[in-house]
Design an enzyme around this catalytic site. Structure first.
Site, PDB file in Angstrom:
ATOM      1  N   ASP A 159      42.028  47.024  44.777  1.00 18.16           N
ATOM      2  CA  ASP A 159      40.739  47.012  45.472  1.00 18.16           C
ATOM      3  C   ASP A 159      40.651  48.203  46.430  1.00 18.16           C
ATOM      4  O   ASP A 159      39.617  48.865  46.540  1.00 18.16           O
ATOM      5  CB  ASP A 159      40.581  45.692  46.241  1.00 18.16           C
ATOM      6  N   HIS A 187      41.861  38.660  47.409  1.00 13.16           N
ATOM      7  CA  HIS A 187      41.597  39.462  46.213  1.00 13.16           C
ATOM      8  C   HIS A 187      40.641  38.666  45.330  1.00 13.16           C
ATOM      9  O   HIS A 187      41.047  37.969  44.398  1.00 13.16           O
ATOM     10  CB  HIS A 187      42.888  39.774  45.446  1.00 13.16           C
TER      11      HIS A 187
HETATM   12  P1  NAX Z   1      47.724  39.090  29.955  1.00 13.23           P
HETATM   13  O1  NAX Z   1      47.116  37.815  29.522  1.00 13.23           O
HETATM   14  O2  NAX Z   1      47.620  40.294  29.082  1.00 13.23           O
HETATM   15  O3  NAX Z   1      49.288  38.854  30.201  1.00 13.23           O
HETATM   16  C1  NAX Z   1      49.775  37.786  30.933  1.00 13.23           C
HETATM   17  C2  NAX Z   1      51.159  37.498  30.411  1.00 13.23           C
HETATM   18  O4  NAX Z   1      51.755  36.520  31.255  1.00 13.23           O
HETATM   19  C3  NAX Z   1      51.185  36.931  28.997  1.00 13.23           C
HETATM   20  O5  NAX Z   1      52.047  37.703  28.199  1.00 13.23           O
HETATM   21  C4  NAX Z   1      51.709  35.514  29.196  1.00 13.23           C
HETATM   22  O6  NAX Z   1      52.516  35.079  28.111  1.00 13.23           O
HETATM   23  C5  NAX Z   1      52.531  35.676  30.468  1.00 13.23           C
HETATM   24  N1  NAX Z   1      52.803  34.434  31.183  1.00 13.23           N
HETATM   25  C6  NAX Z   1      52.017  33.352  31.343  1.00 13.23           C
HETATM   26  N2  NAX Z   1      52.645  32.384  32.019  1.00 13.23           N
HETATM   27  C7  NAX Z   1      53.884  32.868  32.310  1.00 13.23           C
HETATM   28  C8  NAX Z   1      54.999  32.336  32.970  1.00 13.23           C
HETATM   29  N3  NAX Z   1      54.972  31.087  33.466  1.00 13.23           N
HETATM   30  N4  NAX Z   1      56.097  33.107  33.093  1.00 13.23           N
HETATM   31  C9  NAX Z   1      56.125  34.350  32.589  1.00 13.23           C
HETATM   32  N5  NAX Z   1      55.102  34.894  31.929  1.00 13.23           N
HETATM   33  C10 NAX Z   1      53.992  34.172  31.794  1.00 13.23           C
HETATM   34  O7  NAX Z   1      47.165  39.375  31.417  1.00 13.23           O
HETATM   35  P2  NAX Z   1      47.138  40.736  32.228  1.00 13.23           P
HETATM   36  O8  NAX Z   1      45.909  41.475  31.879  1.00 13.23           O
HETATM   37  O9  NAX Z   1      48.437  41.421  32.090  1.00 13.23           O
HETATM   38  O10 NAX Z   1      46.914  40.181  33.718  1.00 13.23           O
HETATM   39  C11 NAX Z   1      47.899  39.440  34.366  1.00 13.23           C
HETATM   40  C12 NAX Z   1      47.361  38.847  35.657  1.00 13.23           C
HETATM   41  O11 NAX Z   1      46.952  39.859  36.563  1.00 13.23           O
HETATM   42  C13 NAX Z   1      46.136  37.940  35.477  1.00 13.23           C
HETATM   43  O12 NAX Z   1      46.308  36.776  36.270  1.00 13.23           O
HETATM   44  C14 NAX Z   1      45.018  38.773  36.058  1.00 13.23           C
HETATM   45  O13 NAX Z   1      43.956  37.980  36.539  1.00 13.23           O
HETATM   46  C15 NAX Z   1      45.729  39.495  37.166  1.00 13.23           C
HETATM   47  N6  NAX Z   1      45.082  40.682  37.722  1.00 13.23           N
HETATM   48  C16 NAX Z   1      45.209  40.901  39.055  1.00 13.23           C
HETATM   49  C17 NAX Z   1      44.711  42.024  39.679  1.00 13.23           C
HETATM   50  C18 NAX Z   1      44.892  42.257  41.143  1.00 13.23           C
HETATM   51  O14 NAX Z   1      44.346  43.233  41.642  1.00 13.23           O
HETATM   52  N7  NAX Z   1      45.599  41.427  41.907  1.00 13.23           N
HETATM   53  C19 NAX Z   1      43.948  43.020  38.897  1.00 13.23           C
HETATM   54  C20 NAX Z   1      44.197  42.970  37.435  1.00 13.23           C
HETATM   55  C21 NAX Z   1      44.355  41.598  36.853  1.00 13.23           C
HETATM   56  O15 NAX Z   1      43.094  41.049  36.648  1.00 13.23           O
END
Ligand code: NAX
Length: 324
Positions: A159, A187
């Site tokens: 952000d 966030h």
């Molecule tokens: P993806 O869905 O591409 O990848 C998430 C991965 O996490 C998957 O491979 C899944 O198998 C794995 N996962 C789920 N549960 C798990 C667990 N208990 N232990 C280990 N791995 C696990 O998502 P992606 O685009 O990489 O985003 C990841 C997270 O970042 C989401 O929650 C998203 O909302 C968040 N974000 C946060 C941002 C921030 O500024 N704080 C910005 C970007 C993003 O939106």
């Protein structure tokens, strides 16, 4: 030679993980002279995909990468780790209420917090990226009573970087000329990007733009940028999120001037103690410190209060659900 530093990435097979791991292995997370060992934590269904990413990491022959492990066992993943990047989370799906979302994430971040508590190195630093990031960080922290509370942080650096970029474009200045940008609060769409303390060439940024642009364009553009990226790309921010995670940890370890990070509140600026809220921070001797003594006018006060209220509601909700 220096002993390698262990870095654990959860959600390693996801899109942020894919953008993040290669940069860590190349030395951008901790420094160009710091060898790293990577631990990739995934859910069982995604372990194979994470192993594929590990193969590609091998194929880069990064001189600083001393080893990679892939696991679905949190205790193993966090064993001896110094940096934990908690990226994997349960996304909100259609029809899901906030309580369901918090419950599902409590089931991830509670056990991961405990695994960090029981296994991580004494210098552990945790950055939560997975949403709802601030409250997920709070849940993990509350399950790690032996780890100093301030080692749990959440990411608002994306952000912050978005705010720098929007302002630079508006004023037609290089981003490097903007100092003292701040993101306050959660966030989420309630976050407050503050131009009343940001400076451009020594002048207060809010005085260089008209109030309508600040209120009706800048703030919502920054706060809703994630949705705009999804609309354009058909997928959520990945490389920019990974970049922000690198910025956050690098600055935390190596020191930094004024930036934004969500850290446990000490009560500064009326933010209730213990909430993991974004503040203006500097990094000194490996610790985040909240910039003190800023004057907060009525415009900013209202917006900080609104985003902090949302954090309090999330904290109450996870308490009621028994997640903390
Ligand atoms: P993806 O869905 O591409 O990848 C998430 C991965 O996490 C998957 O491979 C899944 O198998 C794995 N996962 C789920 N549960 C798990 C667990 N208990 N232990 C280990 N791995 C696990 O998502 P992606 O685009 O990489 O985003 C990841 C997270 O970042 C989401 O929650 C998203 O909302 C968040 N974000 C946060 C941002 C921030 O500024 N704080 C910005 C970007 C993003 O939106």
């Amino acid at each position: 030679a220096q002993t390698p530093v262990k870095v654990t990435v959860t959600g390693a097979a996801g899109q942020i993980g894919y953008a993040l791991l290669f940069r860590i292995a190349s030395g951008q997370l901790l420094g160009a002279d710091v060898p790293v060992k990577l631990s990739l934590l995934e859910i069982p269904q995604a372990v194979k995909a994470a192993e594929g990413t590990a193969m590609e990491l091998d194929d880069c022959a990064f001189p600083l990468l001393s080893g990679i492990e892939v696991t679905d066992d949190a205790n193993a993943a966090f064993d001896g780790t110094s940096v934990a990047l908690l990226v994997g989370a349960r996304p909100r799906t259609k029809g899901m209420e906030r309580g369901d979302l918090l419950q599902a994430n409590g089931g991830i971040f509670g056990p991961q917090g405990k695994a960090i508590n029981d296994n991580a190195a004494d210098d552990i630093r945790v950055l939560v990226v997975g949403n709802p990031a601030n409250t997920n960080a709070l849940i993990a922290q509350q399950h790690a009573p032996d780890v100093p509370a301030e080692r749990f942080t959440a990411m608002t650096r994306l952000d912050h970087n978005r705010a720098l970029s929007q302002l630079a474009a508006k004023l037609q200045v290089p981003v490097g000329e903007i100092k003292k940008m701040t993101i306050w609060g959660n966030h989420s769409a309630t976050q407050y990007p503050d131009l009343f303390h940001a400076e451009v060439g020594g002048k207060i940024a809010a005085e260089l733009v008209d109030e309508a642009w600040l209120r009706d364009t800048f703030i919502p553009t920054v706060a809703k940028r994630g949705a705009a990226i999804i609309e354009a790309r058909g997928a959520s921010s990945a490389a920019s999120a990974a970049n922000a995670a690198i910025d956050h940890v690098f600055d935390w370890v190596n020191g930094a001037e004024w930036t934004s990070a969500a850290i446990p509140s000490d009560g500064s600026y009326g933010v209730p103690e213990g909430l993991i809220s974004s503040f203006p921070v500097v990094s000194r001797d490996g610790k985040w410190e909240i910039v003190q003594g800023l004057e907060i006018d009525a415009f900013s006060r209202e917006r900080i209060d609104a985003t902090v209220r949302e954090l309090e509601e999330e904290r109450s909700a996870v308490r009621e659900l028994g997640l903390i």
